[in-house]
Design a protein around this motif. Structure first.
Motif, PDB file in Angstrom:
ATOM      1  N   VAL A  81      52.162  49.658  40.288  1.00 22.69           N
ATOM      2  CA  VAL A  81      51.406  49.761  41.546  1.00 22.69           C
ATOM      3  C   VAL A  81      51.343  51.210  42.030  1.00 22.69           C
ATOM      4  CG1 VAL A  81      51.549  49.195  44.013  1.00 22.69           C
ATOM      5  CG2 VAL A  81      51.737  47.374  42.302  1.00 22.69           C
ATOM      6  N   ALA A  82      52.395  51.967  41.797  1.00 22.66           N
ATOM      7  CA  ALA A  82      52.437  53.363  42.255  1.00 22.66           C
ATOM      8  C   ALA A  82      51.377  54.230  41.588  1.00 22.66           C
ATOM      9  CB  ALA A  82      53.826  53.949  42.003  1.00 22.66           C
ATOM     10  N   THR A  83      50.792  53.755  40.489  1.00 26.71           N
ATOM     11  CA  THR A  83      49.773  54.543  39.784  1.00 26.71           C
ATOM     12  C   THR A  83      48.356  54.149  40.195  1.00 26.71           C
ATOM     13  OG1 THR A  83      49.524  52.998  37.908  1.00 26.71           O
ATOM     14  CG2 THR A  83      51.316  54.613  37.792  1.00 26.71           C
ATOM     15  N   ALA A 113      39.643  32.818  44.116  1.00 30.78           N
ATOM     16  CA  ALA A 113      40.439  32.002  45.039  1.00 30.78           C
ATOM     17  C   ALA A 113      41.927  32.210  44.763  1.00 30.78           C
ATOM     18  CB  ALA A 113      40.072  30.521  44.902  1.00 30.78           C
ATOM     19  N   PHE A 114      42.262  32.432  43.511  1.00 28.22           N
ATOM     20  CA  PHE A 114      43.584  32.917  43.127  1.00 28.22           C
ATOM     21  C   PHE A 114      43.401  34.380  42.746  1.00 28.22           C
ATOM     22  CE2 PHE A 114      46.859  34.094  40.179  1.00 28.22           C
ATOM     23  CZ  PHE A 114      47.993  33.454  40.635  1.00 28.22           C
ATOM     24  N   ASP A 115      44.176  35.275  43.343  1.00 30.11           N
ATOM     25  CA  ASP A 115      43.967  36.697  43.084  1.00 30.11           C
ATOM     26  C   ASP A 115      45.302  37.434  43.127  1.00 30.11           C
ATOM     27  OD1 ASP A 115      43.254  39.438  43.110  1.00 30.11           O
ATOM     28  OD2 ASP A 115      41.320  38.962  44.016  1.00 30.11           O
ATOM     29  N   PRO A 116      45.743  37.993  41.994  1.00 34.03           N
ATOM     30  CA  PRO A 116      47.043  38.685  41.972  1.00 34.03           C
ATOM     31  C   PRO A 116      47.049  40.009  42.726  1.00 34.03           C
ATOM     32  CG  PRO A 116      45.924  38.955  39.874  1.00 34.03           C
ATOM     33  CD  PRO A 116      45.103  37.985  40.672  1.00 34.03           C
ATOM     34  N   THR A 117      45.895  40.446  43.254  1.00 36.12           N
ATOM     35  CA  THR A 117      45.863  41.679  44.049  1.00 36.12           C
ATOM     36  C   THR A 117      45.911  41.394  45.549  1.00 36.12           C
ATOM     37  OG1 THR A 117      43.442  41.825  44.238  1.00 36.12           O
ATOM     38  CG2 THR A 117      44.433  42.700  42.229  1.00 36.12           C
ATOM     39  N   ILE A 118      46.292  40.181  45.932  1.00 35.71           N
ATOM     40  CA  ILE A 118      46.258  39.751  47.332  1.00 35.71           C
ATOM     41  C   ILE A 118      47.373  40.374  48.170  1.00 35.71           C
ATOM     42  CG2 ILE A 118      47.730  37.735  46.920  1.00 35.71           C
ATOM     43  CD1 ILE A 118      44.666  37.894  49.284  1.00 35.71           C
ATOM     44  N   LYS A 145      39.924  45.072  51.861  1.00 43.11           N
ATOM     45  CA  LYS A 145      39.208  46.081  51.073  1.00 43.11           C
ATOM     46  C   LYS A 145      40.000  46.504  49.837  1.00 43.11           C
ATOM     47  CE  LYS A 145      36.729  48.027  55.053  1.00 43.11           C
ATOM     48  NZ  LYS A 145      36.616  49.199  55.969  1.00 43.11           N
ATOM     49  N   LEU A 146      41.306  46.260  49.863  1.00 37.89           N
ATOM     50  CA  LEU A 146      42.161  46.627  48.737  1.00 37.89           C
ATOM     51  C   LEU A 146      42.348  45.476  47.758  1.00 37.89           C
ATOM     52  CD1 LEU A 146      44.924  48.534  50.743  1.00 37.89           C
ATOM     53  CD2 LEU A 146      42.972  49.520  49.509  1.00 37.89           C
ATOM     54  N   VAL A 147      41.746  44.339  48.053  1.00 40.17           N
ATOM     55  CA  VAL A 147      41.919  43.133  47.238  1.00 40.17           C
ATOM     56  C   VAL A 147      40.720  42.958  46.319  1.00 40.17           C
ATOM     57  CG1 VAL A 147      42.162  40.626  47.281  1.00 40.17           C
ATOM     58  CG2 VAL A 147      43.336  42.028  49.003  1.00 40.17           C
ATOM     59  N   GLY A 148      40.984  42.602  45.075  1.00 44.60           N
ATOM     60  CA  GLY A 148      39.906  42.333  44.131  1.00 44.60           C
ATOM     61  C   GLY A 148      40.403  42.430  42.708  1.00 44.60           C
ATOM     62  N   TYR A 149      40.525  41.287  42.046  1.00 45.35           N
ATOM     63  CA  TYR A 149      41.051  41.281  40.682  1.00 45.35           C
ATOM     64  C   TYR A 149      40.164  42.083  39.729  1.00 45.35           C
ATOM     65  CZ  TYR A 149      37.478  37.757  39.597  1.00 45.35           C
ATOM     66  OH  TYR A 149      36.287  37.094  39.411  1.00 45.35           O
ATOM     67  N   GLN A 150      38.913  42.322  40.127  1.00 47.61           N
ATOM     68  CA  GLN A 150      38.002  43.114  39.288  1.00 47.61           C
ATOM     69  C   GLN A 150      38.467  44.563  39.148  1.00 47.61           C
ATOM     70  OE1 GLN A 150      37.246  41.521  42.104  1.00 47.61           O
ATOM     71  NE2 GLN A 150      35.541  40.095  41.793  1.00 47.61           N
ATOM     72  N   HIS A 151      39.385  44.993  40.020  1.00 46.01           N
ATOM     73  CA  HIS A 151      39.876  46.371  39.978  1.00 46.01           C
ATOM     74  C   HIS A 151      41.086  46.530  39.064  1.00 46.01           C
ATOM     75  CE1 HIS A 151      37.069  47.175  43.141  1.00 46.01           C
ATOM     76  NE2 HIS A 151      37.671  46.366  43.982  1.00 46.01           N
ATOM     77  N   VAL A 152      41.379  45.497  38.278  1.00 52.30           N
ATOM     78  CA  VAL A 152      42.467  45.574  37.293  1.00 52.30           C
ATOM     79  C   VAL A 152      41.847  45.604  35.899  1.00 52.30           C
ATOM     80  CG1 VAL A 152      44.567  44.517  36.394  1.00 52.30           C
ATOM     81  CG2 VAL A 152      43.974  44.251  38.818  1.00 52.30           C
ATOM     82  N   LYS A 165      41.851  51.060  41.987  1.00 46.89           N
ATOM     83  CA  LYS A 165      41.606  51.347  43.402  1.00 46.89           C
ATOM     84  C   LYS A 165      42.875  51.849  44.076  1.00 46.89           C
ATOM     85  CE  LYS A 165      38.658  49.550  46.979  1.00 46.89           C
ATOM     86  NZ  LYS A 165      37.741  48.456  47.339  1.00 46.89           N
ATOM     87  N   LYS A 166      42.796  52.996  44.700  1.00 48.64           N
ATOM     88  CA  LYS A 166      43.964  53.568  45.383  1.00 48.64           C
ATOM     89  C   LYS A 166      44.405  52.659  46.522  1.00 48.64           C
ATOM     90  CE  LYS A 166      45.715  57.924  47.245  1.00 48.64           C
ATOM     91  NZ  LYS A 166      46.818  57.947  46.267  1.00 48.64           N
ATOM     92  N   GLY A 167      45.704  52.403  46.604  1.00 50.73           N
ATOM     93  CA  GLY A 167      46.252  51.591  47.672  1.00 50.73           C
ATOM     94  C   GLY A 167      46.359  50.115  47.346  1.00 50.73           C
ATOM     95  N   MET A 168      45.785  49.671  46.230  1.00 50.17           N
ATOM     96  CA  MET A 168      45.883  48.252  45.891  1.00 50.17           C
ATOM     97  C   MET A 168      47.305  47.919  45.461  1.00 50.17           C
ATOM     98  SD  MET A 168      43.769  48.098  42.260  1.00 50.17           S
ATOM     99  CE  MET A 168      43.917  46.314  42.148  1.00 50.17           C
ATOM    100  N   ARG A 169      47.692  46.665  45.660  1.00 45.23           N
ATOM    101  CA  ARG A 169      49.040  46.218  45.336  1.00 45.23           C
ATOM    102  C   ARG A 169      48.950  44.856  44.660  1.00 45.23           C
ATOM    103  NH1 ARG A 169      53.103  49.034  48.238  1.00 45.23           N
ATOM    104  NH2 ARG A 169      54.535  47.337  47.754  1.00 45.23           N
ATOM    105  N   LEU A 170      49.976  44.527  43.884  1.00 45.17           N
ATOM    106  CA  LEU A 170      49.995  43.274  43.132  1.00 45.17           C
ATOM    107  C   LEU A 170      51.053  42.326  43.684  1.00 45.17           C
ATOM    108  CD1 LEU A 170      49.776  44.732  39.511  1.00 45.17           C
ATOM    109  CD2 LEU A 170      47.908  43.743  40.855  1.00 45.17           C
ATOM    110  N   ASP A 171      50.760  41.048  43.587  1.00 46.08           N
ATOM    111  CA  ASP A 171      51.699  39.995  43.958  1.00 46.08           C
ATOM    112  C   ASP A 171      51.564  38.897  42.911  1.00 46.08           C
ATOM    113  OD1 ASP A 171      53.136  37.884  44.991  1.00 46.08           O
ATOM    114  OD2 ASP A 171      52.482  38.212  47.058  1.00 46.08           O
ATOM    115  N   LEU A 172      52.564  38.764  42.054  1.00 43.29           N
ATOM    116  CA  LEU A 172      52.517  37.777  40.974  1.00 43.29           C
ATOM    117  C   LEU A 172      53.296  36.514  41.319  1.00 43.29           C
ATOM    118  CD1 LEU A 172      52.900  40.171  37.919  1.00 43.29           C
ATOM    119  CD2 LEU A 172      50.816  39.184  38.877  1.00 43.29           C
TER     120      LEU A 172
END
Length: 338
Positions: A81-83, A113-118, A145-152, A165-172
């Motif tokens: 996530v830091a990258t 509807a399920f998104d690991p970037t939520i 604005k930071l959510v979207g699995y398309q950015h992985v 995308k800068k600032g995006m974070r993951l939650d698995l």
């Protein structure tokens, strides 16, 4: 890996510590790992063998937490996530690759509807539960604005992941506990222990049944934490997962908000729902239970029917009554004799 719902799932084999057949005995262990109690039941020829296997399982779970946690600043997940936004394709471990691949495939199947970037939105709702105060719409929109699995971006040839995308974070959290159950059973199989069950919050991994039993007895189906199960199933060699707002929710202004967040709105779910999924493995069951919670019973059960080997039950409270919806294969699950 995040705190998921601790579902009311009752699981029994046979009487604790009694001999089970000519050469196997039942052993039970419980430890708190990842801030949740994890229960392990296994059948082994002796106490020393069982204790060594249990220690190996809990050590493996700690290893996986060090990879998949979105709380531990040193975890592989948070190092990735830091990258975010730096244009880096990061080589990742087999474990993180497998979980991310599963999560993104489910994200595509559910149109997000399920998104690991939520995670950016989930963090707002974690704070809301602590402070009993709704996040502002402005903050929700900012986080969305930071959510979207398309950015992985995944590169299978190099086994790298890039967060664009800068600032995006993951939650698995929506798939990781199921994966942990799968890995625990796989480790036990390598040690020759095939009759085992692991319970991690709302997720259950089942190996072969107890000796002289057709399966493990699993109780499912309740909207309240103290209510008895509405049904008992006899299951083995599968994963079972339950998602809902039974334990993790917040009431603000007379409205109940679940810890499960709809990525499309950025809001915690407000309809009382419990989803139980039985699938060929724990990671599949885990992800589907969260996805169906967000999609609702109509679209969610179609998703279940389109997933080989999966089946589900949805309980929903509407206008003071409880509605039960079942996927097409639920009727084929064997009932337990109580």
């Amino acid at each position: 890996m995040g705190r998921l719902v601790l579902a009311w799932l009752f699981a029994v084999g046979s009487a604790a510590s009694e001999p089970a057949g000519p050469s196997l005995a039942r052993f039970e262990y419980e430890r708190t790992v990842m801030s949740i109690p994890i229960k392990l039941v296994l059948y082994a020829p002796g106490e020393s063998n069982a204790n060594e296997a249990a220690d190996a399982v809990f050590h493996r779970i700690l290893e996986l937490n060090g990879i998949l946690s979105d709380y531990d600043a040193e975890s592989e997940l948070l190092q990735l996530v830091a990258t975010a936004g730096e244009g880096k394709a990061v080589p990742v471990s087999n474990e993180l690759w497998r979980v991310m691949t599963c999560a993104l495939e489910l994200a595509r199947r559910t149109d997000g509807a399920f998104d690991p970037t939520i995670n950016p939105v989930v963090r707002l709702w974690r704070k809301a539960r602590r402070e009993k105060k709704l996040p502002s719409q402005e903050k929700i929109e900012e986080a969305r604005k930071l959510v979207g699995y398309q950015h992985v971006r995944l590169d299978p040839k190099r086994q790298t992941i890039e967060l664009t995308k800068k600032g995006m974070r993951l939650d698995l959290g929506g798939v990781a506990k199921g994966f942990v159950c799968d890995e625990a059973l796989a480790l036990l199989r390598k040690r020759g222990i095939v009759r085992a069950m692991i319970v991690a919050g709302g997720d259950i991994g089942l190996g072969d049944p107890p000796p002289d039993k057709p399966g493990w007895t699993i109780g499912v189906g309740s909207l309240e934490p103290d209510a008895p199960p509405s049904q008992y199933l006899c299951l083995s060699r599968c994963g079972v997962a339950t998602s809902g707002d039974m334990f993790q929710y917040v009431e603000i202004g007379g409205k109940r908000y679940s810890h499960i967040v709809d990525p499309k709105t950025g809001l915690g779910l407000t309809e009382r729902t419990t989803v139980t999924v039985v699938a060929p493995n724990g990671m599949t069951a885990d992800g589907l239970s969260t996805a169906v919670s967000v999609l609702g019973p109509d679209r969610g059960l179609r998703l279940i029917d389109d997933t080989p080997g999966a089946t589900a039950m949805v309980l929903r409270q509407r206008d003071g009554t409880i509605e039960k919806r079942l996927s097409s294969r639920w009727k084929d699950l064997p009932a337990a004799v109580k």
